[in-house]
Design a protein around this motif. Structure first.
Motif, short mmCIF file in Angstrom:
data_model
loop_
_atom_site.label_atom_id
_atom_site.label_comp_id
_atom_site.label_asym_id
_atom_site.label_seq_id
_atom_site.Cartn_x
_atom_site.Cartn_y
_atom_site.Cartn_z
N UNK A 1 0.81 -1.22 0.00
CA UNK A 1 0.00 0.00 0.00
C UNK A 1 0.84 1.27 0.00
N UNK A 2 2.18 1.10 -0.04
CA UNK A 2 3.10 2.26 -0.12
C UNK A 2 2.89 3.20 1.07
N UNK A 3 2.92 2.61 2.25
CA UNK A 3 2.67 3.35 3.49
C UNK A 3 3.76 3.01 4.50
N UNK A 4 4.29 4.04 5.16
CA UNK A 4 5.31 3.83 6.19
C UNK A 4 4.91 4.52 7.49
N UNK A 5 5.18 3.87 8.58
CA UNK A 5 5.04 4.46 9.92
C UNK A 5 6.44 4.79 10.37
N UNK A 6 6.79 6.09 10.44
CA UNK A 6 8.19 6.47 10.62
C UNK A 6 8.51 7.02 12.01
N UNK A 7 7.54 7.05 12.91
CA UNK A 7 7.83 7.55 14.25
C UNK A 7 8.40 8.95 14.22
N UNK A 8 9.48 9.16 14.97
CA UNK A 8 10.07 10.49 15.07
C UNK A 8 11.32 10.66 14.21
N UNK A 9 11.44 9.87 13.15
CA UNK A 9 12.57 10.03 12.23
C UNK A 9 12.35 11.24 11.33
N UNK A 10 11.16 11.34 10.75
CA UNK A 10 10.88 12.36 9.75
C UNK A 10 9.47 12.92 9.95
N UNK A 11 9.34 14.22 9.77
CA UNK A 11 8.04 14.90 9.88
C UNK A 11 7.80 15.71 8.61
N UNK A 12 6.58 16.15 8.45
CA UNK A 12 6.28 17.09 7.37
C UNK A 12 7.04 18.38 7.64
N UNK A 13 8.05 18.67 6.84
CA UNK A 13 8.82 19.90 6.97
C UNK A 13 9.89 19.90 8.04
#
Length: 210
Positions: free
Chosen positions: A144-156
């Motif tokens: 489904x091309x979905x990742x749960x990235x936690x606190x690695x990367x945020x929008x901006x």
């Protein structure tokens, strides 16, 4: 893969329910607090939770894990063993951030890069993405091309690295060498704030844009 994001506590961290639409098999990612709200959503969606998954050991992402695990009778998986020191220090974290007391715990299973978690017809690949913490994990659903990235990367933005054993260079390498190669079309759920895509962040995020 279906999902529901539940921001919890004054820190507004994202707890995420991920599930297989056909079987309702589900995982609960980063239950950081407000266990009753999370459990109510699980019941309302008629899900069949199989495990709690943790991206990393910071209190705001694990605070309700033991309660949710105990109430539902499901195991806790993750984070990577390099975050054991954070889980062992939960009492100190509670005192530092003014959270109600949380007892230290050890997960039923530590996770490592290359592990795969199945839920019904769906699967999550485990990536080790250190930097914010040394044992930080990302969960990726290729179908489904979905990742749960936690606190690695945020929008901006990107995760903080000023906590013990944080490493700014490692964090940038994790984003550029492990996340961006997954593809620009991948949507991601961060640990806080709104979703974005890896392509959008690669193009516009001032901390990691190319």
């Amino acid at each position: 893969m279906q999902f529901r994001i539940i921001p919890v506590t004054p820190f507004q961290q994202n707890t995420t329910l991920l599930w297989c639409e056909r079987t309702r098999a589900a995982v609960i990612v980063d239950p950081g607090g407000e266990a009753e709200r999370i459990l109510a959503q699980v019941a309302a969606l008629e899900l069949e939770p199989e495990s709690v998954l943790l991206t990393h050991g910071h209190l705001d992402h694990v605070g309700a894990s033991a309660e949710v695990s105990r109430t539902l009778g499901i195991p806790i998986w993750g984070p990577h063993p390099d975050d054991a020191f954070w889980l062992n220090a939960l009492a100190e974290q509670c005192e530092m951030f003014g959270f109600p007391p949380v007892t230290a715990f050890e997960p039923d299973r530590w996770l490592r890069a290359g592990d795969r978690i199945t839920l019904g017809d769906e699967a999550l690949d485990v990536l080790h993405c250190p930097g914010h913490t040394p044992g930080h994990l990302v969960f990726f659903d290729a179908k489904s091309r979905l990742a749960q990235v936690g606190d690695v990367l945020f929008k901006g933005s990107i995760g903080r690295t000023d906590f013990p054993r944080g490493n700014h260079r490692q964090l940038l390498d994790s984003i550029r060498e492990r996340l961006f190669p997954l593809g620009d079309d991948v949507r991601f759920i961060p640990g806080h704030g709104p979703m974005s895509t890896l392509g959008e962040e690669r193009r516009t995020n001032p901390f990691v844009r190319e």
